[in-house]
Design an enzyme around this catalytic site. Structure first.
Site, PDB file in Angstrom:
ATOM      1  N   ASP A 235       6.483  -6.157   4.473  1.00  0.00           N
ATOM      2  CA  ASP A 235       4.905  -6.247   3.504  1.00  0.00           C
ATOM      3  C   ASP A 235       5.068  -7.389   2.877  1.00  0.00           C
ATOM      4  O   ASP A 235       5.345  -8.229   1.492  1.00  0.00           O
ATOM      5  CB  ASP A 235       5.527  -5.265   1.688  1.00  0.00           C
ATOM      6  CG  ASP A 235       4.253  -5.301   1.628  1.00  0.00           C
ATOM      7  OD1 ASP A 235       2.918  -5.711   1.278  1.00  0.00           O
ATOM      8  OD2 ASP A 235       4.211  -3.502   0.892  1.00  0.00           O
ATOM      9  N   HIS A 236       3.564  -8.264   3.233  1.00  0.00           N
ATOM     10  CA  HIS A 236       3.440  -9.408   2.853  1.00  0.00           C
ATOM     11  C   HIS A 236       3.504  -9.623   1.542  1.00  0.00           C
ATOM     12  O   HIS A 236       3.271 -11.136   0.917  1.00  0.00           O
ATOM     13  CB  HIS A 236       2.255  -9.577   4.088  1.00  0.00           C
ATOM     14  CG  HIS A 236       0.577 -10.124   3.980  1.00  0.00           C
ATOM     15  ND1 HIS A 236       0.403  -8.685   3.683  1.00  0.00           N
ATOM     16  CD2 HIS A 236       0.062 -10.155   2.964  1.00  0.00           C
ATOM     17  CE1 HIS A 236      -0.824  -8.150   3.624  1.00  0.00           C
ATOM     18  NE2 HIS A 236      -1.245  -9.789   3.412  1.00  0.00           N
TER      19      HIS A 236
ATOM     20  N   HIS B 190       1.703  -2.433  -0.378  1.00  0.00           N
ATOM     21  CA  HIS B 190       1.932  -3.777  -1.113  1.00  0.00           C
ATOM     22  C   HIS B 190       0.954  -2.818  -2.778  1.00  0.00           C
ATOM     23  O   HIS B 190       1.667  -4.094  -3.473  1.00  0.00           O
ATOM     24  CB  HIS B 190      -0.287  -4.368  -0.994  1.00  0.00           C
ATOM     25  CG  HIS B 190       0.191  -4.969   0.575  1.00  0.00           C
ATOM     26  ND1 HIS B 190       1.494  -4.893   0.861  1.00  0.00           N
ATOM     27  CD2 HIS B 190      -1.570  -4.481   1.288  1.00  0.00           C
ATOM     28  CE1 HIS B 190       0.332  -5.118   2.138  1.00  0.00           C
ATOM     29  NE2 HIS B 190      -0.765  -5.476   2.727  1.00  0.00           N
TER      30      HIS B 190
HETATM   31  C1  BG6 Z   1      -3.665  -6.342   4.249  1.00  0.00           C
HETATM   32  C2  BG6 Z   1      -4.602  -5.121   5.199  1.00  0.00           C
HETATM   33  O1  BG6 Z   1      -2.486  -5.458   4.372  1.00  0.00           O
HETATM   34  O2  BG6 Z   1      -3.598  -6.818   3.944  1.00  0.00           O
HETATM   35  C3  BG6 Z   1      -6.037  -5.378   5.159  1.00  0.00           C
HETATM   36  O3  BG6 Z   1      -4.046  -3.671   6.208  1.00  0.00           O
HETATM   37  C4  BG6 Z   1      -5.702  -6.665   3.913  1.00  0.00           C
HETATM   38  O4  BG6 Z   1      -6.710  -4.525   5.395  1.00  0.00           O
HETATM   39  C5  BG6 Z   1      -4.896  -7.767   3.662  1.00  0.00           C
HETATM   40  O5  BG6 Z   1      -7.380  -7.136   3.886  1.00  0.00           O
HETATM   41  C6  BG6 Z   1      -4.471  -8.265   2.419  1.00  0.00           C
HETATM   42  O6  BG6 Z   1      -3.940  -9.101   2.184  1.00  0.00           O
HETATM   43  P1  BG6 Z   1      -3.718 -10.624   1.718  1.00  0.00           P
HETATM   44  O7  BG6 Z   1      -2.766 -11.564   2.265  1.00  0.00           O
HETATM   45  O8  BG6 Z   1      -4.930 -11.225   1.869  1.00  0.00           O
HETATM   46  O9  BG6 Z   1      -4.696 -10.323   0.366  1.00  0.00           O
END
Ligand code: BG6
Length: 480
Positions: A175-176, A238
């Site tokens: 989960d980044h 997230h």
């Molecule tokens: C991803 C989603 O997991 O996270 C995207 O699939 C979203 O739709 C993105 O734009 C958002 O990540 P960050 O790091 O740009 O907030």
């Protein structure tokens, strides 16, 4: 021992935009151990050289910082390409021989599934069937990108299927958001200080808000997005992970399982969400996106009110919202404290007494803001809110905030799974989201609201909070 990172789905977007830029940055910062090589696997016919040409473009665009061609040349020596369809047994057999020849003896391996999600099961099964998950000649780990399942049932199937080839400690579910510095800092803010934790509970906190707002729209991802929608895309993973970091009990250490035990425990304490505490909405114009059904009911925005049923949080609402095509990119967590029990001050004309607010700014202006009341100079008894601010850019000038994938890839290489989601963590979040998704398809579903691009979402989301006498807050940067 040397290590090979095998990226399945190597010709895709994620590899070019995130994975290779992250590995390249680690390499130029001298963090990526010299013995690590990278093998891209995909069906596209490439040679090492043509593959590297594409990767170079991505690294140029997405790695940030200055460009030094020597750094790239140095990195590029580690990168190889293997054309093949990893869901086919013959191709996996050929990959096995290719890797064995390259590694020439014992070597560790990190498999990265960056393919379409419907290939996760066939690829992991194939790795298992070819003995490529067995750890006799070095460790074997697999990183799985989101989406981890489409709903609870498919998430369970995926976990079960992966477990047939890999044991849970070999599996790293990304989960980044957990790799973001500011998200990791939530635990430090709470547990490396003594002043916050004593007030971090129902006695002092009135409510908590988690906002992950994006200004971008669905763009070219219509096909994927129209089947997913905002709950699957952002909440199941997230937003719930951010909530868990704010609400969990202190783990005894950073040990992966101890941290994840607390995450799962707090997610398990969330009460099932009644449909009247949910808002679903779509931005105007979404249905014209290529890949999106002309009568699509897919929400691009959602707001939820949650309750965490434990001693710490009883009675404290957690409001979560996320959407696309909103006013600006802004991910933040707001902890709103209770009003003092007795007020003996005067408010400036038209003013409102603002209880203390702590805002954790996840991005883009990373930092923390604490709003408190101060006496307006030269007034008798009037107060006004002032802001005590911490900005990463001021306090840590010397260090650029690394991309989440840098940290997560290094952790997976080092065998530290604390920032990865365990199988029970995935399951518990689906148990919460699944009934909402089903409710939204039922006749009792709240109507799909519409909102204008560039605004803060639908009125219904404001009403959700207004019912409790609250409103959405922005404690980071620009105000509403
Ligand atoms: C991803 C989603 O997991 O996270 C995207 O699939 C979203 O739709 C993105 O734009 C958002 O990540 P960050 O790091 O740009 O907030």
């Amino acid at each position: 021992m040397s290590a090979t990172i095998v990226i399945f789905g190597a010709s895709g977007d994620l590899t070019q935009r995130k994975l290779i830029p992250a590995l390249f940055n680690l390499c130029r910062k001298r963090r990526l151990p010299a013995h690590v090589r990278i093998v891209g696997v995909a069906r596209t016919k490439h040679t090492d050289q043509s593959f590297l040409g594409i990767l170079r473009e991505g690294a140029l665009k997405f790695s940030g910082g200055g460009w030094d061609e020597d750094d790239w040349t140095h990195f590029a020596r580690r990168v190889h390409y293997f054309p093949g369809d990893a869901s086919r047994s013959e191709d996996m057999g050929a990959l096995k021989n290719y890797l064995a020849e390259m590694e020439n003896g014992d070597a560790n391996r990190l498999y990265y599934l960056s393919t379409a999600p419907n290939l996760y099961i066939p690829i992991t099964a194939n790795l298992g069937a070819h003995g490529m998950a067995a750890e006799a000649e070095g460790w074997r780990r697999v990183i799985i990108e989101k989406p981890i399942g489409y709903d609870l049932k498919t998430a369970l199937e995926l976990n079960d299927s992966v477990h047939r080839s890999f044991s849970e400690p070999q599996v790293y579910r990304i989960d980044h958001y957990l790799g973001k510095e500011t998200a990791q800092n939530i635990m430090f803010l709470r547990f490396a200080n003594t002043i916050f934790e004593p007030v971090w509970n129902r006695n002092y906190v009135e409510y908590v808000q988690v906002t992950v707002a994006e200004s971008v729209d669905v763009g070219t991802r219509g096909d994927y997005y129209d089947h997913a929608g905002v709950l699957r895309d952002m909440f199941q993973n997230h937003l719930l992970q951010l909530l868990a970091l704010v609400a969990m009990e202190p783990p005894p250490s950073f040990d992966a399982d101890k941290v994840r035990n607390e995450t799962v425990k707090v997610l398990n304490s969330i009460r099932p969400v009644p449909l009247q505490d949910t808002v679903r909405a779509q931005y105007r114009g979404y249905r014209e996106t290529p890949g999106v059904a002309p009568d699509s009911q897919t929400p691009t925005y959602a707001a939820l009110k949650l309750h965490v049923d434990n001693w710490r949080w009883q009675g404290v609402p957690f409001y979560l919202r996320s959407g696309k095509a909103l006013s600006r990119k802004d991910s933040e967590i707001v902890i709103r404290f209770r009003r003092p029990p007795h007020l003996m001050f005067e408010l400036p004309p038209g003013g409102e007494f603002e209880p203390n607010t702590l805002s954790i700014c996840i991005q883009p202006d990373e930092g923390i803001h604490l709003k408190f009341e101060a006496k307006i100079p030269d007034s008798l008894r009037e107060t006004r809110s002032v802001d005590m601010e911490f900005h990463y850019r001021d306090s840590f000038k010397e260090s650029i905030i690394p991309e989440a994938y840098e940290r997560l890839l290094m952790d997976a290489l080092n065998g530290d799974a604390s920032l990865f989601v365990r199988s029970d963590g995935v399951e518990v979040s689906w148990r919460l989201i699944d009934p909402i998704l089903r409710g939204w398809e039922s006749p009792e579903a709240p109507p799909l609201a519409l909102y204008e691009r560039g605004e803060w979402g639908p009125l219904e989301a404001d009403e959700l909070l207004a019912r409790d006498g609250h409103k959405w807050r922005h404690g980071c940067g620009e105000h509403e």
